[in-house]
Design an enzyme around this catalytic site. Structure first.
Site, PDB file in Angstrom:
ATOM      1  N   SER A 132       0.824  -1.207   0.000  1.00 12.97           N
ATOM      2  CA  SER A 132       0.000   0.000   0.000  1.00 12.97           C
ATOM      3  C   SER A 132       0.855   1.252   0.000  1.00 12.97           C
ATOM      4  O   SER A 132       1.952   1.267   0.571  1.00 12.97           O
ATOM      5  CB  SER A 132      -0.897  -0.001   1.242  1.00 12.97           C
ATOM      6  OG  SER A 132      -1.471   1.268   1.468  1.00 12.97           O
ATOM      7  N   TYR A 147      -3.288  -0.887   9.520  1.00 14.72           N
ATOM      8  CA  TYR A 147      -3.080  -1.320   8.141  1.00 14.72           C
ATOM      9  C   TYR A 147      -1.679  -0.964   7.676  1.00 14.72           C
ATOM     10  O   TYR A 147      -0.958  -1.804   7.121  1.00 14.72           O
ATOM     11  CB  TYR A 147      -4.125  -0.656   7.253  1.00 14.72           C
ATOM     12  CG  TYR A 147      -4.012  -0.991   5.781  1.00 14.72           C
ATOM     13  CD1 TYR A 147      -4.223  -2.284   5.330  1.00 14.72           C
ATOM     14  CD2 TYR A 147      -3.704  -0.007   4.843  1.00 14.72           C
ATOM     15  CE1 TYR A 147      -4.143  -2.597   3.986  1.00 14.72           C
ATOM     16  CE2 TYR A 147      -3.617  -0.314   3.490  1.00 14.72           C
ATOM     17  CZ  TYR A 147      -3.834  -1.609   3.067  1.00 14.72           C
ATOM     18  OH  TYR A 147      -3.741  -1.910   1.736  1.00 14.72           O
TER      19      TYR A 147
END
Length: 248
Positions: A132, A147
């Site tokens: 990400s 995350y």
């Protein structure tokens, strides 16, 4: 190319699995939801198979690899796409949430890779892992710390696999904003979010420039992943970044 796509039940994993199959590759759609991976295999066609399995369970990983090898005779490529992103302020992230995020984003990637490794070594194959921008290109986004932390751990895991097994092409694929595809191909990343908290934090993500204000066409992501996986046994692609162009 004989490929295992983990996380093919929905979202980007399903899009990649279906895309690879439609492009003529032998694809095993791996995921927890049996009905979803079966429909993904049907959509992809070209002899794609469905392999229901939970990547966070070592025994299920080993069984999934056996099924793929029995069907295809080996494995040339592994794609790990799962990612959970709980939306919580860091002070509110409890033990259960931390364990869930690490299990899906890191442990599952380690276990399925270990199970598939002998076959990747034999084929001098490739493995790609979806990371990400919040873990690799920007500071952690407020509300998505769990995350970002776990995806950063995944980044280091990919480097560790590469250090120990340089004959396999281990690649980190940094993915920007994309809605995925249609139907079950649409991303479910934000499906469980507290919408009030999202409304509170979202404007700050834009103000900090973390979001491009544009969305990536999932077909471009499929194209890049396919290119990475098709590299020969000599070429190394440690990392690729696939993000939409900014509108500004």
């Amino acid at each position: 190319m004989r490929a295992m796509v983990v996380g093919a039940s929905s979202g980007l994993g399903r899009c990649v699995g279906v895309g690879l199959a439609k492009n003529g590759h032998q694809v095993a759609m791996v995921g927890r939801r049996k009905d979803r991976v079966e429909s993904a295999a049907e959509e992809g066609g070209n002899g794609a198979i469905a392999v229901p399995a939970d990547a966070t369970d070592a025994a299920q990983c080993a069984d999934a690899v056996r099924q793929v090898v029995d069907a295809f005779g080996g494995i040339d490529a592994l794609v790990y796409t799962p990612g959970v992103g709980p939306l919580k302020k860091l002070v509110d992230v409890d033990s259960e949430t931390w364990h869930s995020a690490f299990d899906t984003n890191v442990v599952g990637a380690a276990l399925i890779t270990a199970a598939a490794l002998p076959h990747l070594l034999e084929s001098k194959g490739s493995a790609a892992y979806f990371s990400s921008i919040s873990a690799s290109l920007t500071p952690p986004w407020p509300g998505l710390a769990a995350y970002a932390v776990t995806k950063a751990a995944l980044d280091k895991l990919v480097e560790a696999w590469r250090a120990e097994h340089p004959s396999v092409g281990f690649t980190r694929v940094v993915v920007g904003d994309t809605p995925g595809g249609e139907g079950h191909g649409m991303t479910e990343f934000a499906s469980g979010w507290d919408q009030q908290l999202a409304a509170e934090l979202g404007p700050g993500w834009f103000q900090r420039g973390y979001l491009a204000g544009n969305l990536l066409d999932v077909n471009e992501l499929v194209r890049v992943v396919e290119t990475v996986l098709r590299t020969d046994g000599i070429t190394s692609v440690p990392s690729v970044i696939v993000t939409p162009r900014s509108l500004t």
